[in-house]
Design a protein around this motif. Structure first.
Motif, PDB file in Angstrom:
ATOM      1  N   GLN A  21       0.835  -1.201   0.000  1.00 52.37           N
ATOM      2  CA  GLN A  21       0.000   0.000   0.000  1.00 52.37           C
ATOM      3  C   GLN A  21       0.871   1.253   0.000  1.00 52.37           C
ATOM      4  O   GLN A  21       0.634   2.202  -0.745  1.00 52.37           O
ATOM      5  CB  GLN A  21      -0.907   0.010   1.229  1.00 52.37           C
ATOM      6  CG  GLN A  21      -1.919  -1.131   1.304  1.00 52.37           C
ATOM      7  CD  GLN A  21      -3.176  -0.866   0.498  1.00 52.37           C
ATOM      8  OE1 GLN A  21      -3.103  -0.776  -0.711  1.00 52.37           O
ATOM      9  NE2 GLN A  21      -4.311  -0.778   1.154  1.00 52.37           N
ATOM     10  N   ALA A  22       1.879   1.260   0.864  1.00 50.91           N
ATOM     11  CA  ALA A  22       2.752   2.433   0.949  1.00 50.91           C
ATOM     12  C   ALA A  22       3.492   2.659  -0.359  1.00 50.91           C
ATOM     13  O   ALA A  22       3.607   3.793  -0.842  1.00 50.91           O
ATOM     14  CB  ALA A  22       3.744   2.254   2.096  1.00 50.91           C
ATOM     15  N   GLN A  23       3.985   1.584  -0.963  1.00 51.02           N
ATOM     16  CA  GLN A  23       4.727   1.716  -2.219  1.00 51.02           C
ATOM     17  C   GLN A  23       3.826   2.239  -3.333  1.00 51.02           C
ATOM     18  O   GLN A  23       4.270   3.027  -4.180  1.00 51.02           O
ATOM     19  CB  GLN A  23       5.340   0.364  -2.598  1.00 51.02           C
ATOM     20  CG  GLN A  23       6.479  -0.056  -1.684  1.00 51.02           C
ATOM     21  CD  GLN A  23       7.000  -1.443  -1.982  1.00 51.02           C
ATOM     22  OE1 GLN A  23       6.322  -2.262  -2.638  1.00 51.02           O
ATOM     23  NE2 GLN A  23       8.190  -1.750  -1.518  1.00 51.02           N
ATOM     24  N   ALA A  24       2.572   1.809  -3.348  1.00 52.39           N
ATOM     25  CA  ALA A  24       1.646   2.290  -4.371  1.00 52.39           C
ATOM     26  C   ALA A  24       1.481   3.799  -4.271  1.00 52.39           C
ATOM     27  O   ALA A  24       1.517   4.514  -5.287  1.00 52.39           O
ATOM     28  CB  ALA A  24       0.293   1.593  -4.232  1.00 52.39           C
ATOM     29  N   PHE A  25       1.332   4.320  -3.064  1.00 56.56           N
ATOM     30  CA  PHE A  25       1.143   5.763  -2.903  1.00 56.56           C
ATOM     31  C   PHE A  25       2.453   6.530  -3.066  1.00 56.56           C
ATOM     32  O   PHE A  25       2.436   7.714  -3.424  1.00 56.56           O
ATOM     33  CB  PHE A  25       0.455   6.063  -1.577  1.00 56.56           C
ATOM     34  CG  PHE A  25      -1.021   5.844  -1.638  1.00 56.56           C
ATOM     35  CD1 PHE A  25      -1.868   6.832  -2.107  1.00 56.56           C
ATOM     36  CD2 PHE A  25      -1.570   4.612  -1.277  1.00 56.56           C
ATOM     37  CE1 PHE A  25      -3.237   6.620  -2.199  1.00 56.56           C
ATOM     38  CE2 PHE A  25      -2.935   4.396  -1.366  1.00 56.56           C
ATOM     39  CZ  PHE A  25      -3.774   5.401  -1.830  1.00 56.56           C
ATOM     40  N   ASP A  26       3.588   5.870  -2.839  1.00 55.51           N
ATOM     41  CA  ASP A  26       4.866   6.495  -3.191  1.00 55.51           C
ATOM     42  C   ASP A  26       4.897   6.811  -4.686  1.00 55.51           C
ATOM     43  O   ASP A  26       5.366   7.878  -5.108  1.00 55.51           O
ATOM     44  CB  ASP A  26       6.035   5.561  -2.862  1.00 55.51           C
ATOM     45  CG  ASP A  26       6.320   5.459  -1.366  1.00 55.51           C
ATOM     46  OD1 ASP A  26       5.831   6.310  -0.605  1.00 55.51           O
ATOM     47  OD2 ASP A  26       7.044   4.513  -0.979  1.00 55.51           O
ATOM     48  N   GLY A  29       1.955   9.590  -5.696  1.00 56.88           N
ATOM     49  CA  GLY A  29       2.445  10.927  -5.364  1.00 56.88           C
ATOM     50  C   GLY A  29       1.448  12.030  -5.684  1.00 56.88           C
ATOM     51  O   GLY A  29       0.265  11.964  -5.356  1.00 56.88           O
ATOM     52  N   GLY A  30       1.925  13.065  -6.350  1.00 57.87           N
ATOM     53  CA  GLY A  30       1.117  14.238  -6.656  1.00 57.87           C
ATOM     54  C   GLY A  30      -0.005  13.981  -7.638  1.00 57.87           C
ATOM     55  O   GLY A  30      -0.893  14.830  -7.794  1.00 57.87           O
ATOM     56  N   ARG A  31      -0.012  12.813  -8.311  1.00 60.50           N
ATOM     57  CA  ARG A  31      -1.116  12.515  -9.231  1.00 60.50           C
ATOM     58  C   ARG A  31      -2.443  12.363  -8.489  1.00 60.50           C
ATOM     59  O   ARG A  31      -3.508  12.495  -9.088  1.00 60.50           O
ATOM     60  CB  ARG A  31      -0.812  11.246 -10.030  1.00 60.50           C
ATOM     61  CG  ARG A  31       0.276  11.440 -11.082  1.00 60.50           C
ATOM     62  CD  ARG A  31       0.379  10.241 -11.989  1.00 60.50           C
ATOM     63  NE  ARG A  31       0.837   9.063 -11.278  1.00 60.50           N
ATOM     64  CZ  ARG A  31       0.259   7.862 -11.343  1.00 60.50           C
ATOM     65  NH1 ARG A  31      -0.830   7.692 -12.076  1.00 60.50           N
ATOM     66  NH2 ARG A  31       0.754   6.835 -10.687  1.00 60.50           N
ATOM     67  N   TYR A  32      -2.373  12.073  -7.185  1.00 60.39           N
ATOM     68  CA  TYR A  32      -3.614  11.969  -6.409  1.00 60.39           C
ATOM     69  C   TYR A  32      -4.347  13.306  -6.414  1.00 60.39           C
ATOM     70  O   TYR A  32      -5.564  13.359  -6.638  1.00 60.39           O
ATOM     71  CB  TYR A  32      -3.298  11.538  -4.977  1.00 60.39           C
ATOM     72  CG  TYR A  32      -4.544  11.378  -4.129  1.00 60.39           C
ATOM     73  CD1 TYR A  32      -5.219  10.169  -4.106  1.00 60.39           C
ATOM     74  CD2 TYR A  32      -5.047  12.435  -3.378  1.00 60.39           C
ATOM     75  CE1 TYR A  32      -6.379  10.014  -3.344  1.00 60.39           C
ATOM     76  CE2 TYR A  32      -6.194  12.290  -2.623  1.00 60.39           C
ATOM     77  CZ  TYR A  32      -6.857  11.079  -2.610  1.00 60.39           C
ATOM     78  OH  TYR A  32      -8.001  10.960  -1.874  1.00 60.39           O
ATOM     79  N   ASP A  33      -3.627  14.387  -6.180  1.00 55.74           N
ATOM     80  CA  ASP A  33      -4.266  15.707  -6.175  1.00 55.74           C
ATOM     81  C   ASP A  33      -4.753  16.098  -7.568  1.00 55.74           C
ATOM     82  O   ASP A  33      -5.736  16.825  -7.704  1.00 55.74           O
ATOM     83  CB  ASP A  33      -3.302  16.762  -5.634  1.00 55.74           C
ATOM     84  CG  ASP A  33      -3.074  16.610  -4.138  1.00 55.74           C
ATOM     85  OD1 ASP A  33      -3.983  16.125  -3.443  1.00 55.74           O
ATOM     86  OD2 ASP A  33      -1.978  16.962  -3.669  1.00 55.74           O
TER      87      ASP A  33
END
Length: 226
Positions: A21-26, A29-33
């Motif tokens: 999970q952590a690696q996926a959000f690494d 990154g800024g693409r979430y916003d």
């Protein structure tokens, strides 16, 4: 293994490995916003929390992500903000976006007020779309831990996506993540059972800006520790 894993002895099991999970959000990154540029519900729930707190109150932003918009808004409101997240990549962005807050790497279900990794007590907690990352069985436990972090009468602003899911694997912004959700009546009951009074509620239908993020129904609850 994640920070604070030894604290999971109170949960009665070994600490889960959320490295993926952590690696996926690494990577996200800024693409979430970029995918979720409009966060009116989140901003509104945060504003209701701010309105109930005195100047300088101590607030914990659980699953702070990039720090936008929540941690930044809390700092701009004159509050003392600590943000926690499991993704070091997200934390790096948050530190750049909101230099006035403190950001630490912690797993949300292993947060403690006391002990070697203790964060102390808070007047308020924000947790927007973060409990989604836990299996259903862990969500009530995490909420009870939030209660122990709050001072008596402390405030919680919480959001979830309404969905009947338990630790389901889904594609998200080019990555694979695992998510859980509840229908709204179930969520309300779980929050109350964890020791919170629901003082305000909002529901939004949300269409992300990117086609690879599906539409969703977002639930926002403002709560008080009973």
């Amino acid at each position: 293994m994640y920070a604070g894993s030894e604290a999971y002895t109170a949960y009665g099991t070994t600490a889960p490995d959320r490295t993926g999970q952590a690696q996926a959000f690494d990577v996200i990154g800024g693409r979430y916003d970029e995918a979720f540029p409009h966060k009116e519900g989140q901003i509104g729930a945060g504003a209701r929390l701010v309105a109930g707190l005195p100047p300088g109150a101590r607030v914990l932003d659980v699953g702070c992500g990039t720090g936008l918009p929540t941690a930044r808004g809390l700092v701009e409101a004159g509050l003392t903000v600590t943000g926690v997240d499991l993704s070091e990549g997200m934390l790096e962005l948050a530190r750049k976006n909101v230099p006035g807050a403190t950001f630490l790497r912690h797993d949300l279900a292993a947060l403690r007020a006391e002990g070697p990794d203790g964060l102390g007590h808070f007047d308020g907690i924000t947790c927007f779309f973060t409990l989604l990352m836990l299996p259903r069985a862990e969500i009530p436990y995490a909420l009870r831990q939030f209660r122990t972090l709050l001072r008596p009468g402390g405030l919680l602003a919480l959001s979830m996506v309404e969905a009947d899911l338990d630790d389901a694997e889904i594609p998200f912004l080019g990555q694979s993540i695992r998510v859980s959700g509840f229908l709204r009546d179930e969520l309300r009951q779980i929050v109350r059972d964890a020791g919170f009074e629901i003082t305000d509620e909002d529901t939004l239908s949300y269409a992300p800006a990117r086609a690879d993020a599906p539409p969703e129904h977002q639930l926002f609850l403002n709560c008080r520790r009973t």
